[in-house]
Structure formats: structure tokens, C-alpha cells
Design a protein around this motif. Structure first.
Motif, short mmCIF file in Angstrom:
data_model
loop_
_atom_site.label_atom_id
_atom_site.label_comp_id
_atom_site.label_asym_id
_atom_site.label_seq_id
_atom_site.Cartn_x
_atom_site.Cartn_y
_atom_site.Cartn_z
N ALA A 132 23.03 64.43 70.11
CA ALA A 132 23.45 63.81 68.85
C ALA A 132 23.01 64.64 67.65
N ALA A 179 28.24 62.11 65.83
CA ALA A 179 26.95 61.76 66.44
C ALA A 179 27.16 61.24 67.86
N GLY A 188 26.04 62.99 71.32
CA GLY A 188 25.22 62.19 72.23
C GLY A 188 25.80 62.15 73.63
#
Length: 401
Positions: free
Chosen positions: A93, A246, A250
């Protein structure tokens, strides 16, 4: 349609297994390995889907996987495999957020930023591994680490479904046409299954429900189609792009963590280009979760073939692809696309001739078979792709469309 495709694939695999006498094509161990190889590729592809549905090209998936792999190895040997999984997600992330700052905030070209992240991540993890794992007299070095790998972590034990696993195994051992082949493949779903594989399946289902069945998903996908129109409706496009990147990082980081947990350590070069294969599965899957899963399964199957089966089994896939291309040529002919149909039929004949004239596959081609399959699949399905309209295009708040 999906059920018909699955049934056709099973029938084709059974036919090739009988003709070539390569029982491993539908063996449980082969498909367990295929699932093992498919998961990190699929997670990277799912990460790419999140990014590109929001309008940002993410070819930095390989670098984000490296960051997740290293973070998982670093935390895992100290705090266990589940902490390694969480660390891998965080590490990936962070890479996704760096990509977001570069592309969304500063308007850096998406390709340039992605390439830079891949190069930067490789340098960072190799430098930190040398400092943290290979430092002379360090605790990590005493526990078995060096500048190429972390100390080993504990293992996450796989699970099997009692009763059902044994029954399917007995049925598969009979080698009946289609029935035993189906049982052998189905047993891979209930025998020696990793808990992280279950998590990956849930993430695919969750992504579909979130992006295609909620208002949040509609807003995020609209950022990749027409961000100016989306902004006019009061949506914070920057925020959605940041969130998407993000999550993208991730998921790629989770793919890296999966590799670390699988071999119980960080190891230099362990990602092996799977981030790029994930990008290919996203394109093959037409930017949809189901397609990404199918592509990851195909590439995982080929990866497992060249790892477990060797030249003889990969040689048998020449016949498999020849029959598949022949079927596609008939379908294209019925649709009136005769030039494409004859091209596919000609390729099928060449593959069959190659299969008939040889007994095995050279080692170099065996190793390259997953990547050759990637090129073949993308070539065949390029015409049906529907790219998000605004993906890769620069966006500034308040600008005209």
C-alpha cells in the motif's frame, strides 16, 4: 455460458489426457500447484484492476509485490506468518501511495512513475536486506538470514475437507474419462488448501460486489471513465484515485506476502515477474474480477506445468492448444469472420504438426511457456477488450473535458 465454458474445458483436458497419457494434466497435485502459482498473479491482477478502473495505469505492481514480499519477510520471522501478511499489505500500500502522489498530485506520466517504482523497490529491498538480514553479528543473521534472504518464519498449515477429499481422490485414481478428471481437479479445491487462497477468493468476490454493486464502486469506476463529469456531481476524484491506488498496492503487496509465507521467508528475486503477469491477467480479463481470476488460473496452470511436469507435460499442451484454437476457428467462422477463422485454423495445424513431430519440449521453451502463453492469449483476445476511457489520461481538478 460460464458453465458451458467450464464443461468444454474439462472435456478438452480429459481428451488430451487420454490421447497423451499424461495423467498429471488433471491430477490433484498439478492443480494444487496451479492454485498456488495463480494466487499471487491473481492478486497482482486484481490490484491492477482497482488502479485502472479509477483511471491510473499501474505497471508498478511488480515493485509493490517486492515491497510486500520484503515487509512480510522482515515481520514474519519476528512475529509469525499472519503478522507477515498484514505487513505485506502495508508495504504494498505504501508503494501504491507513492504512485498516487506522483501521478495524481504531481501529474507524472503513469508509465514513467510505474517503471520508477519497480526500479526503486528493487534497490530498496536489496539494500535493506543487506543491512537488516545480512548485517554481521545481527540477530537476523544469527537466526539464518543473509543479504539474499530473511530468517525463516513459522508455517501456516493448509487444510483439507475430511471425507470429501478422500472420496474424490479414490475417484480420480480410477482414471475414468471425464469423471476421474473432474474429480482430480475438484479435489484441489478441498485438499491441502492454503488459508491465504481462501482469503484471495474472498477478495475477488468482495471486489466484484464493492465495485459493481455499490455506489462507492460506481463512483470509483466513473473516475476511470469520465473524471470531469464525476467531479461535476460532487465526487472527490483525487480521493477516490488515492483510495484505489492504496488498495491496488495493498493487493499486490499481499501477493508478495503470499510468496514469503509460502517459502517461509523473504528471498531475493522471489516475485519473478509475477507483477507483470498480473498486469497481463487484468488485460486478458477485460478489467473485470472474473476475467482476472480466469487469466490467473491459466497462467498458474502453465507455471505449475513447467515446474512440476517438465518437457513431456508441456509438450502435451501443444495438442491442448491446437484443439482449443481449432474450436475457436470454427466459432469465428460461424460468426462470419473467415480471415480470423483461417488464421486460427492454420496456427492449430502448425501446433499439431509440432506435437506430432516431437516427443518432448526443450528446456528453454519449458521455462518460457508461461510467458509464451501470455503472448498467445493476449493476441487472441485483444479484439474484445474494452479499456476504461480515461485510464492513463492526465486529470486536473476543475479542467474541462
Amino acid at each position: 455460458m460460464a458453465l458451458l465454458l467450464v464443461a468444454g474445458a474439462l472435456l478438452l483436458l480429459s481428451l488430451v489426457r487420454v490421447i497423451t497419457d499424461e495423467n498429471s494434466l488433471t491430477g490433484t497435485d498439478q492443480w494444487v500447484s496451479a492454485m498456488t502459482f495463480a494466487v499471487p498473479i491473481g492478486l497482482a491482477g486484481l490490484g491492477g484492476l482497482w488502479a485502472e478502473r479509477s483511471g491510473v495505469i499501474n505497471i508498478g505492481l511488480e515493485g509493490m509485490m517486492m515491497l510486500g514480499l520484503f515487509a512480510a519477510g522482515w515481520i514474519g520471522w519476528q512475529h509469525g506468518p499472519w503478522a507477515a501478511v498484514a505487513a505485506g499489505i502495508v508495504g504494498g500500500a505504501l508503494g501504491g501511495l507513492v504512485h498516487a502522489v506522483a501521478t495524481v498530485t504531481f501529474g507524472v506520466d503513469h508509465i514513467v512513475s510505474g517503471v520508477a517504482i519497480n526500479i526503486l523497490a528493487l534497490g530498496v529491498v536489496q539494500f535493506l536486506a543487506k543491512q537488516w538480514f545480512g548485517g554481521e553479528g545481527s540477530e537476523a543473521a544469527a537466526a539464518g538470514g543473509n543479504d539474499k534472504q530473511s530468517p525463516p518464519m513459522e508455517r501456516i498449515e493448509p487444510f483439507s475437507v475430511p471425507g470429501l477429499s478422500d472420496w474424490l481422490g479414490d475417484l480420480a485414481d480410477k482414471h475414468w474419462f471425464l469423471v476421474s478428471d473432474t474429480a482430480g481437479i475438484a479435489r484441489a479445491l478441498v485438499h491441502n488448501v492454503s488459508w491465504l487462497t481462501v482469503l484471495a477468493v474472498l477478495l475477488f468476490v468482495g471486489t466484484y460486489l464493492l465495485l459493481w454493486r455499490t455506489s462507492f464502486g460506481l463512483r470509483l469506476r466513473s473516475c476511470g471513465e469520465n473524471p470531469q463529469a464525476t467531479e461535476s456531481l460532487g465526487v472527490n476524484v483525487y480521493l477516490y484515485k488515492y483510495l484505489a491506488l492504496a488498495v491496488s498496492g495493498g493487493l499486490a503487496g499481499l501477493g508478495g506476502a503470499y510468496l514469503a509465507v509460502l517459502i517461509r521467508m523473504y528471498q531475493d528475486g522471489q516475485t519473478g515477474g509475477r507483477g507483470y503477469l498480473g498486469l497481463a491477467t487484468m488485460i486478458f480479463g477485460n478489467w473485470r474480477p472474473g476475467g482476472v481470476a480466469a487469466g490467473a488460473g491459466l497462467f498458474g496452470f502453465m507455471d505449475a506445468l513447467q515446474t512440476r511436469g517438465g518437457g513431456a507435460v508441456v509438450h502435451a499442451t501443444l495438442l491442448l492448444f491446437a484443439l482449443l484454437l481449432l474450436g475457436l476457428s470454427v466459432w469465428q467462422y460461424l460468426r462470419g469472420r473467415r480471415v480470423v477463422a483461417f488464421a486460427l485454423a492454420g496456427t492449430a495445424v502448425l501446433l499439431w504438426a509440432w506435437y506430432a513431430a516431437t516427443d518432448t519440449m526443450p528446456l528453454e521453451l519449458v521455462t518460457a511457456s508461461p510467458y509464451l502463453t501470455t503472448l498467445l492469449v493476449l493476441t487472441l483476445f485483444a479484439q474484445r477488450l474494452r479499456v476504461p476511457r480515461a485510464v492513463g489520461k492526465p486529470y486536473r481538478r476543475g479542467q474541462d473535458s
